[in-house]
Design a protein around this motif. Structure first.
Motif, PDB file in Angstrom:
ATOM      1  N   TYR A 192       0.824  -1.200   0.000  1.00 41.41           N
ATOM      2  CA  TYR A 192       0.000   0.000   0.000  1.00 41.41           C
ATOM      3  C   TYR A 192       0.864   1.259   0.000  1.00 41.41           C
ATOM      4  CZ  TYR A 192      -3.830  -3.099   1.309  1.00 41.41           C
ATOM      5  OH  TYR A 192      -4.768  -4.100   1.322  1.00 41.41           O
ATOM      6  N   LYS A 194       1.188   5.080   1.706  1.00 42.94           N
ATOM      7  CA  LYS A 194       0.870   5.577   3.052  1.00 42.94           C
ATOM      8  C   LYS A 194       1.203   7.058   3.152  1.00 42.94           C
ATOM      9  CE  LYS A 194       5.204   3.620   4.865  1.00 42.94           C
ATOM     10  NZ  LYS A 194       5.786   2.767   5.931  1.00 42.94           N
ATOM     11  N   ASP A 214      -0.599   3.014   6.569  1.00 38.44           N
ATOM     12  CA  ASP A 214      -0.888   2.393   5.270  1.00 38.44           C
ATOM     13  C   ASP A 214      -2.364   2.492   4.887  1.00 38.44           C
ATOM     14  OD1 ASP A 214       1.542   1.313   6.426  1.00 38.44           O
ATOM     15  OD2 ASP A 214       1.553  -0.140   4.800  1.00 38.44           O
ATOM     16  N   ASN A 215      -2.587   2.687   3.578  1.00 40.87           N
ATOM     17  CA  ASN A 215      -3.914   2.581   2.974  1.00 40.87           C
ATOM     18  C   ASN A 215      -4.875   3.684   3.437  1.00 40.87           C
ATOM     19  OD1 ASN A 215      -5.846   1.467   1.324  1.00 40.87           O
ATOM     20  ND2 ASN A 215      -6.061  -0.437   2.472  1.00 40.87           N
ATOM     21  N   SER A 231      -7.055   5.790   7.843  1.00 41.34           N
ATOM     22  CA  SER A 231      -6.334   4.741   7.117  1.00 41.34           C
ATOM     23  C   SER A 231      -6.881   3.381   7.525  1.00 41.34           C
ATOM     24  CB  SER A 231      -4.836   4.789   7.424  1.00 41.34           C
ATOM     25  OG  SER A 231      -4.245   5.976   6.946  1.00 41.34           O
ATOM     26  N   ASN A 234      -3.442  -2.726   6.754  1.00 44.55           N
ATOM     27  CA  ASN A 234      -3.327  -3.816   5.775  1.00 44.55           C
ATOM     28  C   ASN A 234      -4.262  -4.988   6.079  1.00 44.55           C
ATOM     29  OD1 ASN A 234      -2.122  -5.065   7.948  1.00 44.55           O
ATOM     30  ND2 ASN A 234      -0.190  -5.525   6.908  1.00 44.55           N
TER      31      ASN A 234
END
Length: 357
Positions: A192, A194, A214-215, A231, A234
């Motif tokens: 991902y 970030k 992340d994400n 966010s 994962n």
């Protein structure tokens, strides 16, 4: 639409929604205007199923209490396309972002009659638009190809594309800057992005990237100059998180584990959905969670998917995607968290917008 893993499991159609919530002093950054009129009604965008070409835009009229399931289809004699991802009103027009079809439908906000259908492509390659925000007669559209399209809202033409991070999602404007969440969602399961790109709205250039968890997907700004970034992580070893960025310094002032879905801010409060069916109430002035569940009457929501707050009425609207493959519902709560009414809508309802008289 939410983060990629969830989104590409979903289906969706149409929905409808309405008003919602309190208000606070606003930083004068040109990102919006205070409501000056009573509402005419609400539109609800349902995503429909990926590759099923069945997104819908429904309408609920307040005066006659009439609900039209697919207003767009009714007045234009055609469907919206594949996977409606965002809808926003700016001036007299409404802009509907249709992700898989890679189009922007611009319609009359009062009637939903089409004004122009705009392809968002790089040659013949779909850019996959995701979200849209506005500033000073410009529309900014995040695209999954790693760009933000800049559209002139008078000519309805795309003037340029700004390169950002991988697979950008939500955006917000604060202090003359555009904040773009770079999800890297196509890198699932373990690659991902970030970062949050910061774009100067005067020069229309990216000035920096801010690192978050992340994400990142949802981004909203409050009246105090803070930008909230949700966010997903994962889904396994990296937890979901909420980062608070100070838009004056572009520094992350707070970042903590925070399970969440969608977010809407009105006044001093952020309303944040959770996958367990609750809606958290977060005070953006004190930066503290005040209630684990804003809903006060025991109303059960299966799969909260979107949330919207009406700054005029104080009502809070929560969309319920149910199982993401059959029709969902929209719940309208008063400012105390008590259910006022609920409406059956289309598959995976996600967005609600308010129309003034």
């Amino acid at each position: 639409m939410k983060q990629l893993k969830l989104k590409f499991l979903l289906s969706s159609l149409l929905v409808l929604t309405i008003l919602g919530s309190c208000k606070k002093d606003r930083i004068e950054d040109g990102s919006g205007t205070e409501p000056t009129a009573e509402r005419q009604g609400i539109y609800v965008l349902s995503q429909g199923g990926i590759n099923l070409n069945n997104s819908t835009l429904s309408y609920f009229d307040y005066d006659n209490r009439a609900f039209t399931f697919d207003q767009f289809n009714k007045v234009n004699n055609r469907g919206l396309g594949d996977t409606g991802n965002d809808v926003q009103v700016y001036g007299s027009k409404m802009y509907i972002v249709v992700n898989v079809s890679s189009t922007i439908e611009v319609v009359n906000a009062r009637t939903a009659v089409s004004i122009k259908k705009i392809d968002v492509k790089n040659g013949t390659t779909a850019r996959q638009p995701r979200s849209i925000v506005f500033d000073k007669n410009k529309a900014f559209i995040s695209c999954f190809d790693g760009t933000v399209a800049v559209m002139d809202t008078a000519s309805l033409t795309i003037d340029k594309y700004i390169t950002v991070g991988r697979n950008p999602e939500g955006m917000a404007i604060a202090n003359g800057k555009l904040y773009v969440a770079n999800s890297g969602g196509l890198g699932w399961p373990n690659n991902y992005d970030k970062t949050v790109s910061v774009i100067d709205l005067t020069t229309l250039t990216e000035t920096k990237k801010i690192t978050v968890v992340d994400n990142p997907g949802s981004v909203v700004a409050d009246q105090y100059g803070d930008v909230y970034v949700l966010s997903v992580g994962n889904y396994t070893t990296i937890n979901a998180s909420m980062a608070i960025i100070d838009s004056k310094t572009d520094v992350v002032k707070s970042q903590k584990d925070f399970t969440s879905g969608s977010i809407a801010i009105s006044g001093d409060y952020a309303y944040i959905t959770k996958w367990d069916g609750t809606v958290q109430l977060f005070n953006v002035k004190t930066e503290l969670l005040e209630k684990e569940n804003f809903i006060s009457d025991g109303t059960s929501i299966t799969s909260p998917y979107g949330v919207a707050v009406d700054d005029i009425s104080g009502e809070v609207f929560v969309t319920d995607a149910k199982n993401y493959s059959t029709n969902g519902e929209v719940f309208c709560f008063d400012k105390t968290g008590t259910l006022r009414y609920r409406i059956n809508v289309g598959i995976s309802p996600s967005k609600v917008v308010f129309i003034n008289k």
